[in-house]
Motif scaffolding. Structure first.
Motif, mmCIF file in Angstrom:
data_model
loop_
_atom_site.group_PDB
_atom_site.id
_atom_site.type_symbol
_atom_site.label_atom_id
_atom_site.label_comp_id
_atom_site.label_asym_id
_atom_site.label_seq_id
_atom_site.Cartn_x
_atom_site.Cartn_y
_atom_site.Cartn_z
ATOM 1 N N ALA A 4 0.863 -1.176 0.000
ATOM 2 C CA ALA A 4 0.000 0.000 0.000
ATOM 3 C C ALA A 4 0.896 1.221 0.000
ATOM 4 O O ALA A 4 1.952 1.229 0.654
ATOM 5 C CB ALA A 4 -0.916 0.010 1.217
ATOM 6 N N TYR A 5 0.492 2.261 -0.742
ATOM 7 C CA TYR A 5 1.270 3.497 -0.788
ATOM 8 C C TYR A 5 0.375 4.660 -0.402
ATOM 9 O O TYR A 5 -0.661 4.905 -1.024
ATOM 10 C CB TYR A 5 1.846 3.725 -2.189
ATOM 11 C CG TYR A 5 2.755 4.938 -2.258
ATOM 12 C CD1 TYR A 5 4.036 4.889 -1.715
ATOM 13 C CD2 TYR A 5 2.330 6.133 -2.851
ATOM 14 C CE1 TYR A 5 4.879 5.992 -1.764
ATOM 15 C CE2 TYR A 5 3.169 7.240 -2.905
ATOM 16 C CZ TYR A 5 4.439 7.164 -2.359
ATOM 17 O OH TYR A 5 5.263 8.264 -2.399
ATOM 18 N N PHE A 6 0.755 5.379 0.665
ATOM 19 C CA PHE A 6 0.018 6.537 1.141
ATOM 20 C C PHE A 6 0.575 7.788 0.464
ATOM 21 O O PHE A 6 1.696 8.202 0.752
ATOM 22 C CB PHE A 6 0.156 6.683 2.659
ATOM 23 C CG PHE A 6 -0.625 5.690 3.471
ATOM 24 C CD1 PHE A 6 -0.831 4.389 3.024
ATOM 25 C CD2 PHE A 6 -1.150 6.032 4.703
ATOM 26 C CE1 PHE A 6 -1.545 3.475 3.770
ATOM 27 C CE2 PHE A 6 -1.860 5.126 5.469
ATOM 28 C CZ PHE A 6 -2.058 3.843 5.006
ATOM 29 N N ASP A 7 -0.210 8.376 -0.427
ATOM 30 C CA ASP A 7 0.189 9.605 -1.111
ATOM 31 C C ASP A 7 -0.404 10.788 -0.339
ATOM 32 O O ASP A 7 -1.557 11.160 -0.528
ATOM 33 C CB ASP A 7 -0.321 9.582 -2.548
ATOM 34 C CG ASP A 7 0.146 10.793 -3.349
ATOM 35 O OD1 ASP A 7 0.922 11.597 -2.810
ATOM 36 O OD2 ASP A 7 -0.283 10.933 -4.506
ATOM 37 N N CYS A 8 0.403 11.368 0.555
ATOM 38 C CA CYS A 8 -0.084 12.396 1.489
ATOM 39 C C CYS A 8 0.102 13.795 0.904
ATOM 40 O O CYS A 8 0.791 14.635 1.486
ATOM 41 C CB CYS A 8 0.634 12.281 2.822
ATOM 42 S SG CYS A 8 0.668 10.628 3.539
ATOM 43 N N ALA A 147 4.995 5.429 2.204
ATOM 44 C CA ALA A 147 4.317 6.720 2.166
ATOM 45 C C ALA A 147 5.228 7.765 1.550
ATOM 46 O O ALA A 147 6.454 7.619 1.525
ATOM 47 C CB ALA A 147 3.887 7.158 3.567
ATOM 48 N N SER A 148 4.613 8.823 1.070
ATOM 49 C CA SER A 148 5.339 9.961 0.518
ATOM 50 C C SER A 148 5.833 10.853 1.653
ATOM 51 O O SER A 148 5.561 10.605 2.829
ATOM 52 C CB SER A 148 4.410 10.765 -0.392
ATOM 53 O OG SER A 148 3.356 11.347 0.387
ATOM 54 N N VAL A 231 -7.469 15.635 -0.245
ATOM 55 C CA VAL A 231 -7.701 14.195 -0.184
ATOM 56 C C VAL A 231 -6.398 13.447 0.112
ATOM 57 O O VAL A 231 -5.307 13.908 -0.232
ATOM 58 C CB VAL A 231 -8.312 13.643 -1.492
ATOM 59 C CG1 VAL A 231 -9.660 14.275 -1.777
ATOM 60 C CG2 VAL A 231 -7.361 13.831 -2.664
ATOM 61 N N LEU A 232 -6.546 12.324 0.758
ATOM 62 C CA LEU A 232 -5.455 11.366 0.921
ATOM 63 C C LEU A 232 -5.674 10.261 -0.092
ATOM 64 O O LEU A 232 -6.756 9.671 -0.143
ATOM 65 C CB LEU A 232 -5.453 10.789 2.339
ATOM 66 C CG LEU A 232 -4.514 9.603 2.584
ATOM 67 C CD1 LEU A 232 -3.060 10.050 2.517
ATOM 68 C CD2 LEU A 232 -4.817 8.950 3.936
ATOM 69 N N ARG A 233 -4.669 9.976 -0.879
ATOM 70 C CA ARG A 233 -4.778 8.935 -1.905
ATOM 71 C C ARG A 233 -3.969 7.713 -1.471
ATOM 72 O O ARG A 233 -2.789 7.835 -1.117
ATOM 73 C CB ARG A 233 -4.263 9.464 -3.243
ATOM 74 C CG ARG A 233 -4.388 8.481 -4.386
ATOM 75 C CD ARG A 233 -4.119 9.141 -5.723
ATOM 76 N NE ARG A 233 -2.764 9.668 -5.834
ATOM 77 C CZ ARG A 233 -2.277 10.223 -6.945
ATOM 78 N NH1 ARG A 233 -3.044 10.342 -8.012
ATOM 79 N NH2 ARG A 233 -1.039 10.686 -6.972
ATOM 80 N N ILE A 234 -4.603 6.549 -1.487
ATOM 81 C CA ILE A 234 -3.921 5.313 -1.126
ATOM 82 C C ILE A 234 -3.986 4.342 -2.297
ATOM 83 O O ILE A 234 -5.065 4.056 -2.815
ATOM 84 C CB ILE A 234 -4.546 4.672 0.126
ATOM 85 C CG1 ILE A 234 -4.352 5.589 1.331
ATOM 86 C CG2 ILE A 234 -3.925 3.302 0.398
ATOM 87 C CD1 ILE A 234 -4.921 5.038 2.628
ATOM 88 N N LEU A 235 -2.826 3.852 -2.714
ATOM 89 C CA LEU A 235 -2.718 2.912 -3.826
ATOM 90 C C LEU A 235 -2.434 1.522 -3.274
ATOM 91 O O LEU A 235 -1.560 1.350 -2.420
ATOM 92 C CB LEU A 235 -1.600 3.317 -4.781
ATOM 93 C CG LEU A 235 -1.810 4.524 -5.694
ATOM 94 C CD1 LEU A 235 -1.957 5.829 -4.908
ATOM 95 C CD2 LEU A 235 -0.632 4.660 -6.664
#
Length: 458
Positions: A4-8, A147-148, A231-235
């Motif tokens: 999972a990648y948290f794009d903050c 995460a970013s 928004v918080l984007r999670i991949l």
């Protein structure tokens, strides 16, 4: 490997994280069941689709009766422990997140984890967010979380103790070791809950990794900023790189006015603080001056920490930074037991064709050489020979088994050698994650934590 990648891009909060995970495919029914089993009366948990700066996202809304409870960490632990619809793994993660908050609050207020009591993060909506995130991540079944860099926002917020700069002291304590980035928005972009989640679950803070995306979740914050989507984007997806590859940060600076003693001290300090590698190279700079390039390889999440050491010790005016990919051989600790020298430590390493190599540890061999008065190279040769004999012995042992009747009784002690060939192949590579996934939540001695701003975002 499922990641999972948290794009903050606009920070992170508890409700944003929960909403993004649900939007990415987490089991909403399991989350509702887990929250219901907490036994909080009158709590209603709903989701809705909203627009943020022209983009669709999921928003989590928690409705509950007015409350005046000031919960201690033990009170929250009791709620979690009694939740019958949560698994042990989900409970453990929820407790870990709350513990991080408690430790941060106790640190900034000079109190203890047992004494502090939560207002903001102990509120019902925060409890729902944290418990929901723990359940959601478990249902998504990811192996690693990245995460970013994390923006904190700008300006100030009013809390029970007065006006505090953003990020607030508790949040800043939780963000230790987390790489930050400035986003020019006058608001609190990262909340204590969001920072605690990062600290508890993120394995590393890196740019978007190579991955095959399966799903994308968008979690909305409360406010709608005009200049960018809040928004918080999670991949969620499969990592495209093999597990024997990773990303590291290379820091370099050229030094032509620093003595060898200073450089040697800096190298020693960098190594003792956990750099993956530190080395120097001779170069020639302008006006024909001989100089040295100091190079440091470290985890990306700790680059700022090592840059600080370099600036302090060398006085340099600039450090080059770049992210690089590396291939690493899967390895694990392996010790040989010898009758003459006792335990000799070493590492096993595997090549792509599954062949194995053994490398004795320097410190272990050097100790033997000093104690027995023999050359170090002789110790290396003897240990490597023991290992080769061991491999041949295992091969012969396996061959004998193939040619033995089914009722053969085998009892081999392998001459006291250690054989913990765990083919899980430890890939830790000595990385440290404090986010701590040291994975990096303010209060007077009356332990009042009643922030006037809602934790769940912006």
């Amino acid at each position: 490997m499922r990641i999972a990648y948290f794009d903050c891009s606009t920070g992170i909060a508890g409700d944003m994280t929960l909403a993004a995970l649900i939007d990415a495919g987490a089991d909403a029914d399991a989350i509702r069941a887990g929250i219901k089993s907490l036994g909080l009366k009158g709590v209603k948990f709903t989701t809705e689709s909203v627009m943020r700066c022209g983009f669709r996202a999921t928003y989590v809304k928690v409705e509950h009766p007015e409350q005046h409870a000031h919960r201690h960490l033990s009170d929250i632990y009791d709620l979690i422990d009694k939740a019958k619809a949560m698994t042990d793994e989900q409970k453990e993660l929820a407790r870990t997140i709350f513990l991080h908050v408690a430790e941060a609050e106790a640190k900034v207020h000079g109190s203890t984890v047992e004494e502090i009591h939560f207002h903001e993060v102990g509120a019902i909506d925060s409890i729902v967010d944290i418990v929901g995130v723990a359940i959601a991540l478990d249902t998504l079944d990811v192996d690693k979380i990245y995460a970013s860099r994390v923006p904190t926002g700008r300006g100030s917020v009013k809390i029970a103790h007065g006006v505090c700069p953003v990020p607030t002291p508790g949040t800043l304590e939780l963000l230790k070791g987390v790489p930050l980035v400035d986003v020019p928005i006058e608001a609190e972009l990262t909340t204590p809950t969001g920072a605690a989640i990062l600290k508890a679950v993120v394995d590393d803070f890196i740019p978007l990794p190579k991955m095959t995306i399966e799903s994308i979740g968008y979690g909305a914050g409360t406010r709608d900023f005009p200049q960018r989507a809040n928004v918080l984007r999670i991949l969620i997806g499969e990592a495209s790189v093999e597990t024997n590859q990773d990303t590291v940060c290379l820091l370099e600076t050229n030094l032509d006015d620093v003595s060898g003693e200073i450089i040697g001290y800096a190298v020693d300090r960098l190594q003792k603080n956990g750099a993956l590698d530190v080395y120097t190279s001779s170069i020639q700079m302008k006006k024909g001056r001989p100089a040295v390039t100091l190079s440091v390889i470290c985890e990306p999440s700790r680059s700022v920490e090592f840059e600080t050491i370099i600036f302090q010790e060398t006085g340099t005016f600039g450090i080059r930074r770049q992210l690089i990919e590396r291939s690493i051989r899967p390895r694990q600790q392996f010790d040989i037991e010898s009758d003459e020298w006792g335990t000799v430590q070493g590492k096993l390493g595997w090549l792509p064709d599954e062949s194995v190599t053994f490398k004795p540890e320097y410190e272990s061999c050097a100790k033997i050489a000093r104690e027995h008065g023999i050359p170090l190279r002789d110790v290396y040769r003897a240990v490597e020979a023991w290992f080769e004999n061991e491999i041949e012995h295992e091969h012969d042992h396996d061959h004998d088994h193939e040619n033995c009747d089914d009722d053969c009784d085998h009892d081999h002690d392998h001459h006291g050698h250690s054989h913990d060939h765990d083919h899980s192949h430890d890939h830790s590579h000595d990385h440290s994650h404090d986010h701590s996934h040291d994975h990096s939540h303010d209060h007077s001695h009356d332990h009042s934590h009643d922030h006037d701003h809602r934790h769940d975002h912006h």
